[in-house]
Design an enzyme around this catalytic site. Structure first.
Site, PDB file in Angstrom:
ATOM      1  CG  PHE A 112      -0.414   0.545   2.474  1.00 11.78           C
ATOM      2  CD1 PHE A 112      -0.694   1.851   2.866  1.00 11.78           C
ATOM      3  CD2 PHE A 112       0.367  -0.231   3.314  1.00 11.78           C
ATOM      4  CE1 PHE A 112      -0.196   2.365   4.046  1.00 11.78           C
ATOM      5  CE2 PHE A 112       0.862   0.274   4.497  1.00 11.78           C
ATOM      6  CZ  PHE A 112       0.586   1.578   4.868  1.00 11.78           C
ATOM      7  CE  LYS A 113       4.409   1.096   5.047  1.00  6.78           C
ATOM      8  NZ  LYS A 113       5.411   0.539   5.958  1.00  6.78           N
ATOM      9  CG  ASP A 114       3.874   0.374  -4.519  1.00  9.76           C
ATOM     10  OD1 ASP A 114       5.081   0.620  -4.396  1.00  9.76           O
ATOM     11  OD2 ASP A 114       3.430  -0.767  -4.763  1.00  9.76           O
ATOM     12  CB  THR A 145       9.019   1.614   4.033  1.00 14.54           C
ATOM     13  OG1 THR A 145       7.803   1.796   4.753  1.00 14.54           O
ATOM     14  CG2 THR A 145       9.647   2.977   3.787  1.00 14.54           C
TER      15      THR A 145
END
Length: 399
Positions: A112-114, A145
C-alpha cells in the site's frame, strides 16, 4: 500552510521544508499548524471523486498553489499513478454481511505504500528540478517501505537512496525487490537487528543538523508528512464508497479497520477524522501490540523483544506516528508531547497521563482489535464486525 514540530522547539516550515526534513531538528514530527475543517457541502462535492481526484484536493489544501500550482500538481499526481495496474488505482471489494475490503495493493511492489511514495517522489523531483539540487534519502525498512521507496525514485539523477534492510526480518519477495533492482542511485545494506533497532541510528543522524545539511539528507519513512498526507485519501475514498447516504444529518459513520505497524495510516485516518470525516477507527495489530496496550491501558512501553510474525511489515515496537496522535489528543500541546516522547526515548517506558489516555479511549475507543499471528484481519475469526470497512496493507492482505 505552515508546519510545526510536535515538540515545539523547531522553526516552522512550508510543505517543501517538511518534505525535505524528515524529523524536525528537535526530534519531533512535522504537523500542519492548523487542520482545515471540511463542511458537509465539501464532503458531498468530494464524494464523487476518483481516488486520484481526492489526492489532488487534499494536496491542494496542504501544499498550496504558491508552492505547486494546481495544473502542475494535477500532472504530478497523474504521473504518480500511471503505473498502477487497476484503472481506479485502488478498488473497493464488497464481501458478505456488509464487510468491504479496500484494495491498496495495485502498485508496482504490491504494497500500500506505493500509493503515498509515488506521489512523494513526484513532489521531490518537482522541487529538486526547480532548485537544481541533489538529495540522499535514508530509509529504514521492515519490508514494504524500502521496496516502494526504491521503486518510486530508482534511476533519478538528482536523488540517491540508501536503504537499511534488517537481516532476516523481511519477507523474501520484498528482500528480492530491494536487492535485485540494479540502479546507480540505489544502495541497499543488510544490517543486524530489527527495524526498530535500525531506526535509532537513523534518528541520531537526523538529529545532527550540520551533518544532514552537509550531505543533503532526508527520509521517506512515514515520519515524512507527505506520506501521511497522501494516505489520508484512503480513508476519504473508503468513506464515500461505503456510506449509505450523505443526505442525512449528521452524516452516517463508517468503521475503518487499519492494520498497522508504525501507525502512519492510523495517523492519516485520525487527521481525516479531525477534519470532519465521520469515520470510526479500528486498529488491527499482531503480537507486537504496543498500540493496543496504549489505548486500552495507557501503557506506551516496549516489550522485551519484537516478536516475528507472518506480517513482517507490522513487526514494529516503536510506532513513531503515535507522536502525531498524542500531539492531536493533547490539543496541539507541544510541551506535553515533548515531555512524553523524551521520557519514552530515555526509558523506553511511558504511562500516559489520565486525561490524555481518557481522550484516546473516548476518541479512538475502537483501537483495540487484535489480529491473529499476522494474518489478514478480514479473514480472522477475531476480525471486524458487520458493517465495517477493512483498510488493508498489501503485505497483510496479500496472503
Amino acid at each position: 500552510m505552515w508546519y510545526v514540530s510536535t515538540r515545539g522547539m523547531a522553526p516552522r516550515v512550508s510543505f517543501e521544508g517538511a518534505l525535505f526534513s524528515g524529523y524536525a531538528s528537535d526530534g519531533g514530527l512535522f504537523m500542519p499548524e492548523e487542520l482545515p475543517q471540511l463542511d458537509k457541502e465539501t464532503l458531498c462535492q468530494w464524494s464523487t471523486l476518483s481516488y486520484p481526484g481526492l489526492v489532488k484536493e487534499l494536496c491542494t489544501l496542504f501544499i498550496g498553489p504558491e508552492l505547486i500550482p494546481r495544473d502542475d500538481l494535477n500532472d504530478l499526481i497523474d504521473r504518480a499513478f500511471s503505473r498502477f495496474r487497476h484503472k481506479e488505482v485502488v478498488h473497493l471489494s464488497r464481501l458478505r454481511n456488509g464487510l468491504n475490503v479496500l484494495e491498496l495493493w495495485h502498485g508496482v511492489t504490491y504494497a500500500f505504500k506505493d500509493l503515498s511514495l509515488c506521489c512523494t517522489a513526484q513532489f521531490l523531483q518537482y522541487f529538486l528540478g526547480k532548485r537544481e539540487k541533489h538529495v540522499t534519502v535514508v530509509v529504514g525498512t521492515s519490508g514494504d517501505t524500502g521496496s516502494a521507496a526504491i521503486e518510486s525514485i530508482q534511476g533519478a539523477k538528482n536523488v540517491d537512496i540508501i536503504v537499511l534492510l534488517p537481516k532476516g526480518h523481511c519477507s523474501k519477495i520484498q528482500e528480492l525487490q530491494m536487492t535485485t533492482l540494479l540502479k546507480e542511485n540505489v544502495h541497499v545494506f543488510e544490517v543486524e537487528g530489527n527495524s526498530d533497532e535500525l531506526d535509532e541510528p537513523i534518528k541520531a543522524v537526523f538529529a545532527d543538523e550540520a551533518f544532514v545539511k552537509k550531505h543533503h539528507l532526508m527520509s521517506l519513512n512515514s515520519i515524512n508528512w507527505s506520506r501521511v498526507l497522501v494516505q489520508m485519501a484512503h480513508h476519504f475514498f473508503a468513506y464515500f464508497r461505503c456510506a449509505p447516504s450523505l443526505d442525512t444529518h449528521p452524516l452516517p459513520p463508517v468503521e475503518v479497520v487499519v492494520p498497522t505497524g508504525a501507525a502512519g495510516n492510523l495517523a492519516a485516518g485520525f487527521i481525516a477524522q479531525k477534519m470532519g470525516l465521520p469515520i470510526r477507527l479500528v486498529v488491527a495489530v499482531n503480537r507486537n501490540d504496543i498500540i493496543h496496550r496504549t489505548v486500552q491501558q495507557g501503557d506506551f512501553s516496549l516489550s522485551e523483544a519484537v516478536k516475528p510474525t507472518l506480517a513482517s511489515a507490522m513487526d514494529i515496537q516503536v510506532p513513531y506516528n503515535m507522536e502525531r496522535i498524542f500531539w492531536l489528543l493533547s490539543g496541539s500541546d507541544s510541551q506535553v508531547t515533548r515531555v512524553l516522547m523524551e521520557q519514552f526515548e530515555r526509558t523506553q517506558s511511558l504511562k500516559l497521563p489520565k486525561e490524555l489516555h481518557s481522550k484516546g479511549r473516548q476518541e479512538c475507543e475502537q483501537i483495540a482489535l487484535m489480529g491473529c499471528d499476522g494474518c489478514c484481519v478480514a479473514l480472522c475469526p477475531c476480525g471486524p464486525r458487520r458493517g465495517s470497512v477493512t483498510d488493508t496493507q498489501g503485505t497483510v492482505s496479500g496472503r
